[in-house]
Design a protein around this motif. Sequence first.
Motif, PDB file in Angstrom:
ATOM      1  N   PRO A  29       0.870  -1.330  -0.100  1.00 24.21           N
ATOM      2  CA  PRO A  29       0.161   0.016   0.034  1.00 24.21           C
ATOM      3  C   PRO A  29       0.788   1.123   0.039  1.00 24.21           C
ATOM      4  O   PRO A  29       1.901   1.240   0.724  1.00 24.21           O
ATOM      5  CB  PRO A  29      -0.848  -0.156   1.265  1.00 24.21           C
ATOM      6  CG  PRO A  29      -0.705  -1.461   1.635  1.00 24.21           C
ATOM      7  CD  PRO A  29       0.586  -2.038   0.997  1.00 24.21           C
TER       8      PRO A  29
ATOM      9  N   LEU B 218      -0.671   7.296   3.228  1.00 28.08           N
ATOM     10  CA  LEU B 218      -1.658   8.134   3.115  1.00 28.08           C
ATOM     11  C   LEU B 218      -1.267   9.052   4.565  1.00 28.08           C
ATOM     12  O   LEU B 218      -1.036   8.753   5.526  1.00 28.08           O
ATOM     13  CB  LEU B 218      -2.982   7.585   3.644  1.00 28.08           C
ATOM     14  CG  LEU B 218      -4.143   8.447   3.498  1.00 28.08           C
ATOM     15  CD1 LEU B 218      -4.376   8.571   2.309  1.00 28.08           C
ATOM     16  CD2 LEU B 218      -5.447   7.632   4.054  1.00 28.08           C
TER      17      LEU B 218
ATOM     18  N   GLU C 122      -7.849   0.131  -1.287  1.00 24.59           N
ATOM     19  CA  GLU C 122      -6.729   0.506  -0.583  1.00 24.59           C
ATOM     20  C   GLU C 122      -7.192   1.432   0.628  1.00 24.59           C
ATOM     21  O   GLU C 122      -6.966   1.384   1.797  1.00 24.59           O
ATOM     22  CB  GLU C 122      -5.572   0.719  -1.009  1.00 24.59           C
ATOM     23  CG  GLU C 122      -4.178   0.695  -0.426  1.00 24.59           C
ATOM     24  CD  GLU C 122      -2.873   0.623  -1.317  1.00 24.59           C
ATOM     25  OE1 GLU C 122      -2.828  -0.157  -2.006  1.00 24.59           O
ATOM     26  OE2 GLU C 122      -2.480   1.834  -1.375  1.00 24.59           O
TER      27      GLU C 122
ATOM     28  N   LYS D  84      -2.609  10.912  -0.612  1.00 34.34           N
ATOM     29  CA  LYS D  84      -2.149   9.684  -1.011  1.00 34.34           C
ATOM     30  C   LYS D  84      -1.189   9.542  -2.106  1.00 34.34           C
ATOM     31  O   LYS D  84      -1.318   9.969  -3.221  1.00 34.34           O
ATOM     32  CB  LYS D  84      -3.650   9.120  -1.629  1.00 34.34           C
ATOM     33  CG  LYS D  84      -3.559   7.478  -2.262  1.00 34.34           C
ATOM     34  CD  LYS D  84      -3.225   6.527  -0.928  1.00 34.34           C
ATOM     35  CE  LYS D  84      -3.618   5.202  -1.467  1.00 34.34           C
ATOM     36  NZ  LYS D  84      -3.024   4.088  -0.524  1.00 34.34           N
TER      37      LYS D  84
ATOM     38  N   ARG E 199      -9.196   0.666   3.673  1.00 32.80           N
ATOM     39  CA  ARG E 199      -8.136   0.170   4.779  1.00 32.80           C
ATOM     40  C   ARG E 199      -7.397   0.948   5.697  1.00 32.80           C
ATOM     41  O   ARG E 199      -6.821   0.687   6.530  1.00 32.80           O
ATOM     42  CB  ARG E 199      -7.447  -1.152   4.083  1.00 32.80           C
ATOM     43  CG  ARG E 199      -8.495  -2.353   3.735  1.00 32.80           C
ATOM     44  CD  ARG E 199      -7.578  -3.049   2.516  1.00 32.80           C
ATOM     45  NE  ARG E 199      -8.506  -4.237   2.489  1.00 32.80           N
ATOM     46  CZ  ARG E 199      -9.607  -4.424   1.666  1.00 32.80           C
ATOM     47  NH1 ARG E 199     -10.047  -3.429   1.013  1.00 32.80           N
ATOM     48  NH2 ARG E 199     -10.335  -5.557   1.197  1.00 32.80           N
ATOM     49  N   GLN E 200      -7.370   2.141   5.085  1.00 32.04           N
ATOM     50  CA  GLN E 200      -6.579   3.195   5.711  1.00 32.04           C
ATOM     51  C   GLN E 200      -7.334   4.411   6.412  1.00 32.04           C
ATOM     52  O   GLN E 200      -6.950   4.957   7.235  1.00 32.04           O
ATOM     53  CB  GLN E 200      -5.669   3.724   4.565  1.00 32.04           C
ATOM     54  CG  GLN E 200      -4.700   2.852   3.748  1.00 32.04           C
ATOM     55  CD  GLN E 200      -3.956   3.425   2.995  1.00 32.04           C
ATOM     56  OE1 GLN E 200      -4.433   3.843   2.095  1.00 32.04           O
ATOM     57  NE2 GLN E 200      -2.700   3.352   3.014  1.00 32.04           N
TER      58      GLN E 200
END
Length: 310
Positions: free
Chosen positions: A27, A30, A156, A42, A159-160
């Motif tokens: 990933p 961020l 992604e 990002k 999940r952040q």
Amino acid sequence: MTVRAVRPPGPDDLDRAWRAVTSALDPTPLVPSGLAPGALLKLESFQPTGAFKVRGALAAVAALAEGEPAVTASAGNHGLGMGYAAARSGADVTVVVSTRASQVKVDGIGAFPVRLVQHGTTYDEAEAHAMTLPGHYVSPYNDPAVIAGQGTIGRELERQVDGPLTVIAPVGGGGLLAGLCLWARERGNVRVVGVESAVSRGVSASVAAGRVVTVEVGETFADGLPGNLEPGCVTPQVIGRTAELTSVTDDQIRTALRWLFHEHGLVAEGAGAAGVAAVLAGRADITGRPIVIVSGRNSTAETFTNAIRE
């Protein structure tokens, strides 16, 4: 030019792309930013090829039939992504760029195990030539696997970060924006804003017309943004009314490059800073937590230093 039959991507494409991308890439960061209240950057500029395009390339190469050669056209970053994917998979890949493509990107593409062809003085001319060559044509924006691969940025982000989001991204051919729209429709609490160059607004014109239209394309140092769409391109259809579209000038992009450098110590290319430019210039309406995609860093030292010079 012959109109190719390209199907728009669906949720299954996004699932397949997610598997291809997560098996190859970590990933991207961020990071908090003072760009706007609660803003996060990002950093797709931290990809191994320096740009988000490697996502779509990995997904497209994974979707090839066994032993099937691929040919593509690129302004630079997609070609780098295809080179990276070829190096990982052993796929037979030809990349066509114009004779005016960024030299740092051309050199990078040439370092990968691909067949590199330079043709024409514009991206449009390189693209037209690539479509005449043998192999499965992988458009950098008008391809279901490529679009889905870019949409993995959204997967992604899930999940952040939590909560309603406004995701702001640059727009050239619309592959990244279409991928984000594909993801956003399954998420439900995401607004997507696409940022074009003021001198190349082919995506917004095509969305407004409900079909691909040709627009006048002016000069810009943000080489990842200008160009017309392939006839029959599906990105305007995928984007539809899901995204809002705005534009920025070269001067606004230069301001964004200076801001990223001074505030975050980040190097970005012109196209990569378009989202930041839109926020700084008040060109992006933000209602959820802003996520601004810094999409690439591949610029020559001379181009970058000239751009940030006050």
